[in-house]
Write a protein that holds these residues in place. Structure first.
Motif, mmCIF file in Angstrom:
data_model
loop_
_atom_site.group_PDB
_atom_site.id
_atom_site.type_symbol
_atom_site.label_atom_id
_atom_site.label_comp_id
_atom_site.label_asym_id
_atom_site.label_seq_id
_atom_site.Cartn_x
_atom_site.Cartn_y
_atom_site.Cartn_z
ATOM 1 N N ALA A 1 76.055 31.739 6.067
ATOM 2 C CA ALA A 1 77.469 32.114 6.031
ATOM 3 C C ALA A 1 77.960 32.642 7.370
ATOM 4 N N ASP A 2 77.068 33.138 8.200
ATOM 5 C CA ASP A 2 77.497 33.653 9.510
ATOM 6 C C ASP A 2 78.066 32.557 10.403
ATOM 7 N N HIS A 3 77.813 31.294 10.069
ATOM 8 C CA HIS A 3 78.346 30.194 10.877
ATOM 9 C C HIS A 3 79.861 30.077 10.772
ATOM 10 N N VAL A 4 80.475 30.696 9.758
ATOM 11 C CA VAL A 4 81.937 30.604 9.642
ATOM 12 C C VAL A 4 82.635 31.486 10.667
ATOM 13 N N ALA A 5 81.936 32.486 11.178
ATOM 14 C CA ALA A 5 82.553 33.484 12.049
ATOM 15 C C ALA A 5 83.153 32.844 13.292
ATOM 16 N N GLY A 6 84.409 33.186 13.559
ATOM 17 C CA GLY A 6 85.078 32.671 14.735
ATOM 18 C C GLY A 6 85.753 31.333 14.521
ATOM 19 N N GLN A 7 85.570 30.723 13.360
ATOM 20 C CA GLN A 7 86.228 29.463 13.027
ATOM 21 C C GLN A 7 87.229 29.749 11.903
ATOM 22 N N GLU A 8 88.473 29.907 12.277
ATOM 23 C CA GLU A 8 89.463 30.438 11.348
ATOM 24 C C GLU A 8 89.578 29.623 10.071
ATOM 25 N N GLU A 9 89.500 28.306 10.161
ATOM 26 C CA GLU A 9 89.631 27.474 8.965
ATOM 27 C C GLU A 9 88.446 27.690 8.022
ATOM 28 N N HIS A 10 87.246 27.771 8.579
ATOM 29 C CA HIS A 10 86.062 28.044 7.764
ATOM 30 C C HIS A 10 86.142 29.446 7.165
ATOM 31 N N GLU A 11 86.619 30.395 7.959
ATOM 32 C CA GLU A 11 86.772 31.760 7.444
ATOM 33 C C GLU A 11 87.755 31.804 6.282
ATOM 34 N N ARG A 12 88.830 31.056 6.399
ATOM 35 C CA ARG A 12 89.812 31.021 5.316
ATOM 36 C C ARG A 12 89.204 30.464 4.044
ATOM 37 N N ARG A 13 88.405 29.414 4.167
ATOM 38 C CA ARG A 13 87.756 28.829 2.994
ATOM 39 C C ARG A 13 86.765 29.820 2.372
#
Length: 228
Positions: A97-109
């Motif tokens: 899950a740490d891979h979403v950090a810094g990628q706003e679209e992934h963070e939103r999901r």
């Protein structure tokens, strides 16, 4: 189902509910204890962090088997994943899950998935290389959600777990290695999950190239040739 790995060195193995045995030692016992508490977690989120090859993904599979969880990958979250969670929010796993950090679209999901699981009073297991409070999350609402969860770490392996990991990894490759070779390796490699995976791969390659079994002389030579 893979046959349980026989550990001849006095280590215990934990049945993984349909997955290969998950070996429990002091370094990961707390994470396993938290899985044992499910479905009585005090909050929806459990975050497990630890170094590469420390068994986080294996632990996710154990939880998926127990809870019939939907399993997702943090580096591949999609709109379809959000829909899948809405249809099946009782238990969800996001590995890496740490891979979403810094990628706003992934963070939103991730944020929408988190909300769906929480609204359904479900359980969300996430993994990362470091604790969630160190992830460079952009969305403030997601940061606040992550701060509400339970966090547990997996430490580097002790000698017992290192030996058990070597036995398992050799077994996964259909390699039968004498106990004295495993003991020799444990005493001479770095105490890390990556080092265990690396030496097994090198010994497998060397044995295949020379068309021979993995013996003490071969192990000694390969370790001496491995940079420290």
């Amino acid at each position: 189902m893979t046959e349980p790995v026989q550990l001849p060195l006095g280590f215990s193995a934990r049945p993984a509910f349909g997955e290969p045995d998950y070996v429990v030692s002091d370094c990961n016992a707390e994470a396993v204890r938290w899985l044992d508490l499910w479905p009585e977690w005090p909050t929806a989120l459990l975050a497990v962090f630890g170094p590469s090859a420390s068994g986080k993904t294996h632990l996710c599979h154990v939880f998926r088997t127990r809870s019939d969880a939907l399993m997702l990958r943090g580096d591949q979250l999609s709109e379809r994943d959000i829909e899948s969670v809405i249809d099946r929010p009782a238990a969800v796993v996001i590995d890496g899950a740490d891979h979403v950090a810094g990628q706003e679209e992934h963070e939103r999901r991730f944020f929408h998935i988190f909300n769906a699981v929480t609204a359904a009073r479900g359980a969300l297991l996430v993994t990362g290389r470091t604790p969630p409070n160190t992830w460079p999350i952009v969305l403030p609402d997601l940061r606040s959600r992550l701060a509400t969860g339970n966090v547990v770490g997996i430490d580097g392996p002790d000698d017992g777990l290192l030996a058990a990991l070597l036995v398992k990894q050799f077994s996964d490759r259909q390699l039968r290695v004498p106990v004295e070779v495993v003991t020799f390796i444990v005493r001479r490699i770095e105490r890390s999950f990556e080092a265990a995976r690396d030496i097994v791969d090198k010994l497998d390659r060397a044995a295949l190239a020379e068309r021979r079994n993995i013996t003490l002389p071969l192990a000694r030579r390969v370790i001496e040739q491995t940079p420290t």
